[in-house]
Enzyme design. Structure first.
Site, PDB file in Angstrom:
ATOM      1  N   CYS A 109      82.893  38.959  15.859  1.00 58.06           N
ATOM      2  CA  CYS A 109      82.088  37.979  15.153  1.00 58.06           C
ATOM      3  C   CYS A 109      81.067  38.549  14.535  1.00 58.06           C
ATOM      4  O   CYS A 109      80.317  37.632  13.641  1.00 58.06           O
ATOM      5  CB  CYS A 109      81.548  37.153  16.201  1.00 58.06           C
ATOM      6  SG  CYS A 109      82.852  36.276  17.463  1.00 58.06           S
ATOM      7  N   HIS A 233      75.258  33.648  13.594  1.00 57.56           N
ATOM      8  CA  HIS A 233      76.810  33.234  14.021  1.00 57.56           C
ATOM      9  C   HIS A 233      77.011  32.047  14.793  1.00 57.56           C
ATOM     10  O   HIS A 233      75.873  31.947  15.756  1.00 57.56           O
ATOM     11  CB  HIS A 233      77.095  34.522  14.908  1.00 57.56           C
ATOM     12  CG  HIS A 233      78.500  34.173  15.721  1.00 57.56           C
ATOM     13  ND1 HIS A 233      79.434  33.901  14.896  1.00 57.56           N
ATOM     14  CD2 HIS A 233      78.989  34.695  16.890  1.00 57.56           C
ATOM     15  CE1 HIS A 233      80.745  33.631  15.795  1.00 57.56           C
ATOM     16  NE2 HIS A 233      80.128  34.177  17.129  1.00 57.56           N
ATOM     17  N   ASN A 263      83.487  27.793  17.208  1.00 60.56           N
ATOM     18  CA  ASN A 263      83.315  29.189  16.984  1.00 60.56           C
ATOM     19  C   ASN A 263      84.314  29.539  16.146  1.00 60.56           C
ATOM     20  O   ASN A 263      85.659  30.022  16.567  1.00 60.56           O
ATOM     21  CB  ASN A 263      83.275  29.808  18.294  1.00 60.56           C
ATOM     22  CG  ASN A 263      82.842  31.510  18.158  1.00 60.56           C
ATOM     23  OD1 ASN A 263      83.049  31.885  17.101  1.00 60.56           O
ATOM     24  ND2 ASN A 263      82.500  31.934  19.374  1.00 60.56           N
TER      25      ASN A 263
END
Ligand code: UT7
Length: 308
Positions: A109, A233, A263
């Site tokens: 990520c 993020h 996500n």
């Protein structure tokens, strides 16, 4: 020293939207639990990493007014490649017809921010136009019977074009970090499904975002008070609010898009960046802080002076 600045951006998400209520029909979960514990309301699911990357990359090139043949390097941040070999960037290069090199970057990520720092380094080394894309199809490595992960993940892509500048570029400070002794907290074996220790990741994530952000800001000679827009993020709204409040960054100075996308790993920061631009929350000269964390564990922060 020459630097680089962002001159175009683009996003792509699959058409199919899956709501919390849709998931609650097949899993032991509820809209209330997902909303309260994660901030997610819905996510887009479908497509392949290369298809989404090509669509986002094309939009970014169009906005920048740059033709594919002018690109020196294509960097594709992804943790969900179409295949093990070749790199998905090869498929994206072919789909867009970009010139120059093409490479995959896997820092989970944190990948887009790693790519942002790498792109500025490439500009310093002489590349004049770089296409940076974060694209993911986490849905393809998710066990849809595992409620821990099925409620979190989404698919999508975001891209930016970076062009070399004569003088200093947008990047004022950065920090990259990794601790591979924590790699067991989030992993997916060949042919398997994603597995995560959510509680432990959560704990490390909040600390990583705060420490990495502070280091990048310090290197830029700035403090959290100077940040006009914090684009973290999007893994869990509670991680974002915990980190922002510990950094002293008020709600009007950070972006949350997890409610609509879930996500999306390395796509989450460019999706949030595009949302901030499109909703007129970013202005020329603003100090922008990007900060990501994820499997590895890895973490990465970049401080930019917004130039669009
Ligand atoms: O992208 C980077 C990597 N990922 C992350 O950053 C994710 C970080 N972690 C998280 O976001 C959170 O840990 C989760 C959202 C994954 C889980 O939230 P939590 O508040 O840590 O929940 P928990 O695992 O402590 O579970 C609390 C309760 C448990 O029930 P009991 O033991 O209290 O009876 C779980 O069984 O909630 C239950 N639970 C659920 N209930 C409904 C766990 N998942 C679900 C679910 N729906 N999907």
């Amino acid at each position: 020293m020459p630097g680089a600045r962002i001159t175009g951006w683009g996003i792509a998400v699959p058409d199919k939207v899956v709501t919390n209520t849709d998931l609650s029909l097949r899993l032991d979960t509820s809209d209330e639990w997902i909303t309260e514990r994660t901030g997610i309301k819905e996510r887009h699911i479908g497509g392949t990493t290369s298809e989404l990357a090509i669509a986002a990359g094309r939009a970014a090139l169009d906005r920048a007014g740059v033709s594919p043949g002018e690109i020196d390097v294509l960097v594709l941040a992804t943790t969900t490649p179409d295949a093990i070999v070749p790199g998905t960037s090869a498929t994206v290069q072919d789909g867009l017809g970009t010139a120059g090199g093409a490479m995959d970057l896997n820092a989970a990520c944190s990948g887009f921010v790693y790519g942002m720092v790498a792109a500025h380094g490439l500009a310093l080394a002489g590349a004049s136009k770089i296409l940076l894309i974060g694209s993911e199809t986490l849905s393809r490595i998710t066990d849809w019977d595992d409620r821990t992960l099925a409620i979190l993940v989404g698919d999508g892509a975001g891209a930016v074009v970076l062009e070399a500048t004569d003088g200093p570029g947008e990047l004022l400070g950065w920090h990259l970090g990794a601790d591979g002794s924590l790699r067991h907290l989030l992993h997916c074996e060949h042919g398997g499904h994603l597995w995560m220790n959510g509680k432990e990741i959560f704990r490390h994530a909040v600390r990583a975002v705060i420490e990495s952000s502070l280091t990048a800001l310090e290197r830029a000679g700035l403090s959290p008070d100077d940040v006009d827009m914090f684009i973290p993020h999007q893994a869990n709204a509670r991680i974002i609010t915990a980190a922002a409040s510990r950094l002293g960054i008020s709600e009007d100075r950070y972006v949350v898009t997890i409610d609509r996308y879930g996500n999306t790993s390395s796509a989450s920061i460019p999706l949030a960046l595009a949302h901030a631009i499109e909703s007129d929350r970013l202005h020329r000269g603003d100090i922008v802080l990007l900060s990501g964390f994820g499997g590895g564990m890895t973490w990465a922060s970049a401080v930019l002076r917004w130039g669009l």
